[in-house]
Design a protein around this motif. Structure first.
Motif, mmCIF file in Angstrom:
data_model
loop_
_atom_site.group_PDB
_atom_site.id
_atom_site.type_symbol
_atom_site.label_atom_id
_atom_site.label_comp_id
_atom_site.label_asym_id
_atom_site.label_seq_id
_atom_site.Cartn_x
_atom_site.Cartn_y
_atom_site.Cartn_z
ATOM 1 N N ALA A 125 14.314 -22.225 34.600
ATOM 2 C CA ALA A 125 13.014 -22.770 34.200
ATOM 3 C C ALA A 125 13.024 -24.295 34.162
ATOM 4 O O ALA A 125 12.007 -24.906 33.813
ATOM 5 N N TRP A 160 10.951 -29.217 27.582
ATOM 6 C CA TRP A 160 10.424 -29.427 28.931
ATOM 7 C C TRP A 160 9.684 -30.764 29.009
ATOM 8 O O TRP A 160 9.401 -31.399 27.988
ATOM 9 N N GLU A 203 2.652 -28.050 29.075
ATOM 10 C CA GLU A 203 2.268 -26.983 30.005
ATOM 11 C C GLU A 203 3.487 -26.237 30.527
ATOM 12 O O GLU A 203 3.485 -25.004 30.626
ATOM 13 N N GLU A 204 4.535 -26.973 30.870
ATOM 14 C CA GLU A 204 5.754 -26.323 31.346
ATOM 15 C C GLU A 204 6.392 -25.495 30.230
ATOM 16 O O GLU A 204 6.894 -24.383 30.469
ATOM 17 N N GLU A 263 4.796 -24.113 27.772
ATOM 18 C CA GLU A 263 3.940 -22.949 27.586
ATOM 19 C C GLU A 263 4.234 -21.890 28.637
ATOM 20 O O GLU A 263 4.264 -20.683 28.333
ATOM 21 N N THR A 264 4.483 -22.305 29.851
ATOM 22 C CA THR A 264 4.804 -21.359 30.916
ATOM 23 C C THR A 264 6.085 -20.593 30.583
ATOM 24 O O THR A 264 6.150 -19.364 30.745
ATOM 25 N N GLN A 265 7.086 -21.310 30.093
ATOM 26 C CA GLN A 265 8.346 -20.654 29.717
ATOM 27 C C GLN A 265 8.146 -19.727 28.529
ATOM 28 O O GLN A 265 8.683 -18.613 28.498
ATOM 29 N N TYR A 266 7.361 -20.171 27.565
ATOM 30 C CA TYR A 266 7.093 -19.332 26.384
ATOM 31 C C TYR A 266 6.424 -18.018 26.798
ATOM 32 O O TYR A 266 6.822 -16.930 26.350
ATOM 33 N N GLU A 267 5.413 -18.106 27.636
ATOM 34 C CA GLU A 267 4.700 -16.905 28.074
ATOM 35 C C GLU A 267 5.639 -15.962 28.836
ATOM 36 O O GLU A 267 5.574 -14.734 28.667
ATOM 37 N N LYS A 268 6.502 -16.521 29.659
ATOM 38 C CA LYS A 268 7.447 -15.707 30.427
ATOM 39 C C LYS A 268 8.397 -14.967 29.489
ATOM 40 O O LYS A 268 8.649 -13.753 29.652
ATOM 41 N N LYS A 283 6.551 -12.138 27.444
ATOM 42 C CA LYS A 283 6.289 -10.916 28.210
ATOM 43 C C LYS A 283 7.541 -10.071 28.372
ATOM 44 O O LYS A 283 7.459 -8.844 28.516
ATOM 45 N N ARG A 319 6.811 -21.672 20.411
ATOM 46 C CA ARG A 319 6.718 -22.963 21.117
ATOM 47 C C ARG A 319 6.013 -23.961 20.226
ATOM 48 O O ARG A 319 4.957 -23.688 19.661
#
Length: 226
Positions: free
Chosen positions: A122, A148, A152-153, A155-160, A163, A202
């Motif tokens: 990531a 990060w 935004e980056e 948040e992308t890792q958090y969402e991944k 899930k 996050r």
């Protein structure tokens, strides 16, 4: 003639006096004075007010009868918040990110901080792993954190990562700093109810993940200062 005429006059006057006296004696006693009546009225009114006040005090909701506040939930580790073991010192070249790690969270103290490549795919700016424990290794929790370049980056890792969590959701919500929403968190129980849990959150550009026994994870994530 003079004697006879004078006698009846005296008798008539006597009878008149007797009748007047009788009428005066037969008259009823004077009524109670207006002042006394008013005093009794005031006393009765005061008694009625006192009775109504007592009835309303305990019969009217929320006036004299107060409901005690509900107890506040406190993590179990707070009761023994004094650490029983010493925290490991930070590396001499610790970055600003590493320096935010507290020496202890409740009675869980910081172990050695090590660089981590677990989230390397990531592309974090930096990432580290550290264990927090209280002397009983069975209660240790592992904290993995990464930073990060922007929110935004992160948040992308958090969402991944969120899930990928597999288990019963125990808690979830937003993180706020000074009234502003700076991130989110979620806590999930171990798969199959194995007594473990994972807390993920996050805060702006930094992502944290805490894993370990459920009681330990809940105590640490609730009190973690970042």
């Amino acid at each position: 003639m003079a004697k006879t005429s004078g006698t009846p006059a005296r008798r008539t006057g006597a009878r008149a006096t007797a009748k007047t006296t009788a009428r005066i004696a037969q008259q009823p006693a004077p009524q109670t004075s207006g002042t006394a009546r008013r005093a009794r009225a005031v006393v009765c009114a005061a008694a009625i007010i006192v009775v109504l006040a007592l009835v309303s005090a305990f019969g009217w909701p929320g006036w004299a009868v107060r409901t005690p506040p509900a107890p506040v939930e406190v993590p179990s580790a707070v009761a023994s918040a004094t650490p029983t073991i010493a925290a490991q010192p930070l590396p001499s070249d610790a970055s600003e990110l590493v320096k935010i790690l507290p020496e202890h969270v409740s009675n869980y103290v910081r172990g050695a901080v090590e660089s981590s490549d677990e989230w390397q795919s990531a592309a974090p700016v930096e990432a580290y792993a550290v264990t927090y424990g209280n002397g009983d290794q069975a209660k240790d929790v592992r904290v993995l954190m990464g930073q990060w370049a922007d929110a935004e980056e992160a948040e992308t890792q958090y969402e991944k990562l969120a899930k990928a969590l597999d288990g019963e959701q125990l808690a979830a919500g937003n993180i706020k700093v000074s009234g502003q929403n700076t991130g989110s968190y979620v806590v999930v129980g171990g798969k199959g109810g194995d007594g473990t849990a994972t807390a993920l959150w996050r805060n702006d550009t930094v992502v944290f993940r805490v894993t370990g026994p459920q009681a330990s994870v809940e105590a640490v994530y609730k009190l973690f200062p970042v």
